[in-house]
Motif scaffolding. Structure first.
Motif, PDB file in Angstrom:
ATOM      1  N   PHE A  81       0.837  -1.205   0.000  1.00  0.00           N
ATOM      2  CA  PHE A  81       0.000   0.000   0.000  1.00  0.00           C
ATOM      3  C   PHE A  81       0.870   1.253   0.000  1.00  0.00           C
ATOM      4  CE2 PHE A  81      -2.125   3.495   2.064  1.00  0.00           C
ATOM      5  CZ  PHE A  81      -3.366   3.520   1.473  1.00  0.00           C
ATOM      6  N   VAL A  82       1.860   1.304   0.872  1.00  0.00           N
ATOM      7  CA  VAL A  82       2.659   2.530   1.007  1.00  0.00           C
ATOM      8  C   VAL A  82       3.545   2.785  -0.212  1.00  0.00           C
ATOM      9  CG1 VAL A  82       2.577   2.519   3.527  1.00  0.00           C
ATOM     10  CG2 VAL A  82       4.536   1.483   2.353  1.00  0.00           C
ATOM     11  N   GLN A  83       3.764   1.776  -1.041  1.00  0.00           N
ATOM     12  CA  GLN A  83       4.477   2.002  -2.302  1.00  0.00           C
ATOM     13  C   GLN A  83       3.595   2.761  -3.290  1.00  0.00           C
ATOM     14  OE1 GLN A  83       5.434  -1.988  -3.496  1.00  0.00           O
ATOM     15  NE2 GLN A  83       7.386  -1.986  -2.390  1.00  0.00           N
ATOM     16  N   LEU A  84       2.293   2.537  -3.205  1.00  0.00           N
ATOM     17  CA  LEU A  84       1.351   3.095  -4.177  1.00  0.00           C
ATOM     18  C   LEU A  84       0.613   4.330  -3.685  1.00  0.00           C
ATOM     19  CD1 LEU A  84      -0.265  -0.284  -5.275  1.00  0.00           C
ATOM     20  CD2 LEU A  84       1.448   1.042  -6.542  1.00  0.00           C
ATOM     21  N   ALA A  85       0.356   4.403  -2.383  1.00  0.00           N
ATOM     22  CA  ALA A  85      -0.554   5.432  -1.871  1.00  0.00           C
ATOM     23  C   ALA A  85      -0.181   5.827  -0.455  1.00  0.00           C
ATOM     24  CB  ALA A  85      -1.993   4.902  -1.916  1.00  0.00           C
ATOM     25  N   GLU A  86      -0.903   6.822   0.042  1.00  0.00           N
ATOM     26  CA  GLU A  86      -0.748   7.234   1.435  1.00  0.00           C
ATOM     27  C   GLU A  86      -2.123   7.504   2.007  1.00  0.00           C
ATOM     28  OE1 GLU A  86       1.775  10.628   1.213  1.00  0.00           O
ATOM     29  OE2 GLU A  86       0.257  11.883   0.273  1.00  0.00           O
ATOM     30  N   LEU A  87      -2.233   7.284   3.307  1.00  0.00           N
ATOM     31  CA  LEU A  87      -3.491   7.561   3.990  1.00  0.00           C
ATOM     32  C   LEU A  87      -3.594   9.040   4.291  1.00  0.00           C
ATOM     33  CD1 LEU A  87      -3.839   4.652   6.561  1.00  0.00           C
ATOM     34  CD2 LEU A  87      -5.039   4.939   4.401  1.00  0.00           C
TER      35      LEU A  87
END
Length: 104
Positions: A81-87
């Protein structure tokens, strides 16, 4: 039943297709092995003014979800997830019963 809502921003617009594929093929499937997750849905926000997606996670309890988040499976999901996006903003709450759902 507690509900968690997360706002999601892609790290790059170029990650959109990869993120959608990952959600549909990996993230959704992984929920079968996370006992606290009762329902999980991700929504796309075209033209979302800095918001690309949001997710709604219905869980059995906050304690059970906390236990799931420490599992190797969950940690592998976070790593991708953190490779592609951020919360962005995160919040949670409890449904005011009974709610409404139209049954087909």
């Amino acid at each position: 039943m507690p509900v968690l809502i997360d706002r999601i921003r892609l790290r790059s617009i170029d990650h959109r297709a990869a993120f959608i594929q990952w959600v549909q093929e990996v993230d959704y499937a992984a929920c079968q092995d996370l006992p606290s997750v009762q329902r999980f849905r991700v929504f796309a926000c075209p033209g979302g003014d800095g918001l690309d997606f949001f997710e709604i996670v219905e869980i059995s309890s906050l304690d059970a979800f906390a236990a799931d988040t420490s599992s190797p499976l969950f940690q592998s999901l976070v790593a991708r997830f953190v490779q592609l996006a951020e919360l962005g903003e995160q919040f949670s709450g409890d449904l005011l019963e009974p709610g409404f759902e139209r049954l087909a």
